[in-house]
Design an enzyme around this catalytic site. Structure first.
Site, short mmCIF file in Angstrom:
data_model
loop_
_atom_site.label_atom_id
_atom_site.label_comp_id
_atom_site.label_asym_id
_atom_site.label_seq_id
_atom_site.Cartn_x
_atom_site.Cartn_y
_atom_site.Cartn_z
N LYS A 35 0.84 -1.21 0.00
CA LYS A 35 0.00 0.00 0.00
C LYS A 35 0.87 1.26 0.00
O LYS A 35 0.58 2.23 -0.70
CB LYS A 35 -0.92 -0.01 1.22
N ASP A 36 1.96 1.23 0.78
CA ASP A 36 2.88 2.37 0.80
C ASP A 36 3.55 2.55 -0.57
O ASP A 36 3.78 3.67 -1.02
CB ASP A 36 3.96 2.17 1.87
#
Lengths: 428, 257
Positions: A244-245
């Site tokens: 997600k990052d």
């Protein structure tokens, strides 16, 4: 002692290293299986993004330092040489130049996230205060860095800001002389600023390490602001948040690249492409955009503070402005004790949420005021200085009056029983 | 609710930044600059017009260079205009460059080489000031060093007017509607037909101004064409990579929901 709890790795080389220096165990614990609340939204990307920006700034900065000359006769020319003659020099410089802005964008959003979801509250006070310290160090580093190209705005911005220190009673003049290394902003100022601009990022890096350490002791806050109650509330950091990052970072870098390649000077000031000239003052000295709200607060204090109707002055306007400007950030240090409301997240505090969003608008408006000349008028009628004073007053009142009042009087909404329940209810 | 908050923030940010840009212009107290169309201004695909660059260089050489230095530009940089190595050698050799000291300790003049930078018209700033009243600025960065630089320089060159009634100008001062403060120490530098172009390009002040702005824009940002070309590739790569990572993220997170 960590060694005793260690689970052996299958790979013999990894195992050999890890049994002597358990770096793999550490990474596995802190970034592999690290339990992370499963309900993060995209606001939680900006810590990783800020980290990426810090590293980008350090790497490009070191390359720039290889070609830069810290001397008032040569600094501007050496920067232009980087832009024109050094292979890929323009790219490195534009990454660094716009990187400062995008570092601040990431950090401002990160700070807003912390304020909105109450990430500063117990048990994360030290984590928060380390963050404020990082922000202060960033401001110092960015200000000093802007001086290095030795353009008109470098010289005159440095002159305005260093002169502020002379407002401090007794020691002010001494501090200013120490910053200058003489009696005006000149070559000794430039050389010491360069030395400090190389040093401070590594100090920031060290404080970021403490910041992340503190984070890994308390664990992350989350949009609901309630504590995790067990494994059903969390996910391992990898692969869920690493991916997600990565995605969030790429979107951020995409916008960053848009500036680097297509409007690299949009966030800068044209005057800084004029070599510094101590004999010519620019018509309008403005700091970089990320300092503008604080610059507006500095200029908002146009009056002496003393006993009314007498000549007795305790704090003159200049010192008052300096106190308000630095105080506006120092207040963040005590934010956990100004807002003592038991609910963290603004989601369950409707009143707090409204006042905080007004603060955000207020802060942006202060940025607008900071950009204008001191005698500017809004729509040609309302003197902007009064609006700047009103906005400054709201900023201070938010921290000193509204938050303590809300802490006592806001009822807040009912909190969900657990993160897991809230997530399940939402997905139904 | 979360979404609406995000949208609100983005909206607020974009509205305020648009407002900021407008008032920033107003704050500088400059006159409104007429927006010209420039090939190099195109956001994604801007390029310099080679022919205009060559003409602009001619204007600079025959008019501007009499007073304005351009010390950051070397003859070898003219390769960007499509000149061959031989042509550049030839152009450079038309200049006389002071070099030295030689073995006897004397400075001497020699003909220019491609590696030489454009020679300045005055030996130092004081000499430039003595000859002109104020030192004419170096033009290497002039487009980047002014708000809306290209339109500003174009407007300035066409902006000479009779001073309004009651305004007395000192000797060596001129009235220009684009110059901040309107008083300028440079006389109108261009007039129709003063520079002979080799082709059919009109020899007008307007055309000369357009060409010199093209040349100066290049001088300020010689890397611009490459920068934008690389930029397109970088954006395409990042967009594709981000899209891919979004799909991977979706797939990894699927069991959680």
């Amino acid at each position: 002692m960590a060694n005793k709890e260690r689970t052996p790795f299958e790979n013999p080389v990894v195992e050999w290293v890890d049994s002597r220096l358990p770096v793999f165990t550490l990474m596995q614990k802190e970034y592999g299986v690290f339990p992370t609340p499963k309900n993060f939204n995209y606001f939680w990307n900006f810590g990783a993004i800020a980290m990426f920006m810090l590293i980008t700034m350090i790497v490009t900065g070191i390359v720039l330092a290889m070609h830069y000359t810290a001397n008032t006769e040569l600094a501007f020319d050496s920067v232009e040489r980087i832009m024109r003659e050094v292979n890929g020099g323009w790219l490195i410089r534009y990454i660094h130049m716009n990187g400062a802005s995008f570092f601040f964008i990431a950090v401002y959003i990160h700070i807003f996230r912390g304020m909105y979801y109450g990430s500063y509250k117990a048990p994360r006070e030290i984590l928060w205060m380390l963050g404020v310290l990082i922000f202060l160090l960033m401001m110092g580093t960015a200000f000093i860095g802007y001086v290095l190209p030795w353009g008109q705005m470098s010289l005159w911005g440095a002159t305005v800001i260093t002169n502020l220190f002379s407002a401090i009673p007794f020691v002010g003049d001494g501090i200013r002389t120490l910053l200058w290394g003489g009696f005006s902003v000149d070559n000794p100022t430039l050389t010491r600023f360069f030395a400090l601009h190389y040093l401070l990022p590594f100090v920031i890096f060290a404080v970021v390490f403490l910041h992340v350490w503190a984070l890994h002791v308390t664990g992350s806050n989350n949009p609901l602001g309630i504590d995790t109650k067990g494994p059903q509330d969390t996910l391992p950091f990898h692969p869920y948040y690493t991916i997600k990052d990565t995605f969030g970072l790429l979107v951020f870098v995409l916008i960053y690249a848009l500036f680097i390649f297509f409007m690299p000077n949009a966030l800068g000031h044209p005057d800084n492409y004029i070599p510094a000239n101590p004999m010519v003052t620019p018509a309008h000295i403005v700091p970089e955009w990320y300092f503008l709200p604080f610059y507006a607060m500095l200029r908002a204090i146009t009056f002496d503070i003393g006993i009314p109707f007498t000549d007795i002055v305790f704090i003159n306007a200049k010192l008052g402005g300096v106190i308000v400007m630095f105080g506006s950030i120092l207040l963040w240090f005590v934010l956990p004790w100004l807002d003592t409301h038991p609910i963290r997240s603004a989601r369950f505090r409707p009143l707090f949420k409204i006042f905080l969003l007004i603060l955000v608008a207020d802060f942006i408006f202060l940025g607008y005021v900071g950009m204008q000349t001191a005698d500017a008028k809004l729509f040609g009628v309302v003197p902007l200085i009064y609006l700047g004073q009103a906005a400054t007053a709201y900023y201070l009142a938010y921290f000193l009056v509204i938050l303590p009042w809300l802490s006592k009087n806001e009822k807040g909404r009912e909190l969900p029983a657990s993160i897991n329940e809230a997530v399940l209810a939402k997905n139904k | 609710m979360r979404k609406s908050l995000l949208t609100l923030m983005v909206l607020a940010a974009s509205v305020s930044s648009a407002g900021l840009a407008q008032t920033a212009m107003a704050a500088t107290g400059e006159v409104h600059l007429e927006e010209q169309e420039w090939g190099f201004d195109d956001f994604f695909t801007g390029t310099y017009d080679r022919a205009a660059l060559q003409r602009g260089y001619k204007v600079y050489r025959e008019v501007c260079a009499a007073c304005h230095s351009m010390k950051r530009i070397a003859f070898r940089h003219l390769a960007d205009f499509g000149y061959s190595e031989a042509q550049i050698k030839n152009i450079a050799s038309e200049y006389s460059i002071e070099d030295g000291p030689n073995e006897d300790g004397d400075m001497f003049d020699r003909s220019g080489r491609p590696s030489d930078y454009f020679p300045s018209p005055y030996p130092n700033e004081n000499a430039a000031k003595a000859a002109n009243g104020v030192a004419p600025p170096d033009l290497s960065l002039i487009i980047k060093a002014r708000h809306d630089g290209a339109n500003y320089v174009y407007g300035l060159l066409a902006g000479y007017e009779e001073p309004p009634e009651g305004k007395e100008l000192a000797v060596g001062q001129y009235w220009n509607k684009v110059m901040p403060g309107h008083v300028i120490a440079m006389a109108a530098p261009l007039s129709d037909g003063m520079i002979a172009y080799e082709d059919e390009t009109p020899e007008t002040v307007d055309q000369y101004s357009r060409d010199i702005v093209e040349f100066l824009a290049w001088a300020a940002e010689p890397e611009m064409e490459r920068r934008k070309r690389w930029g397109i590739n970088v954006l395409i790569f990042l967009a594709a990579f981000a899209g891919l990572m979004y799909c991977v993220k979706k797939k990894i997170w699927k069991p959680v929901y």
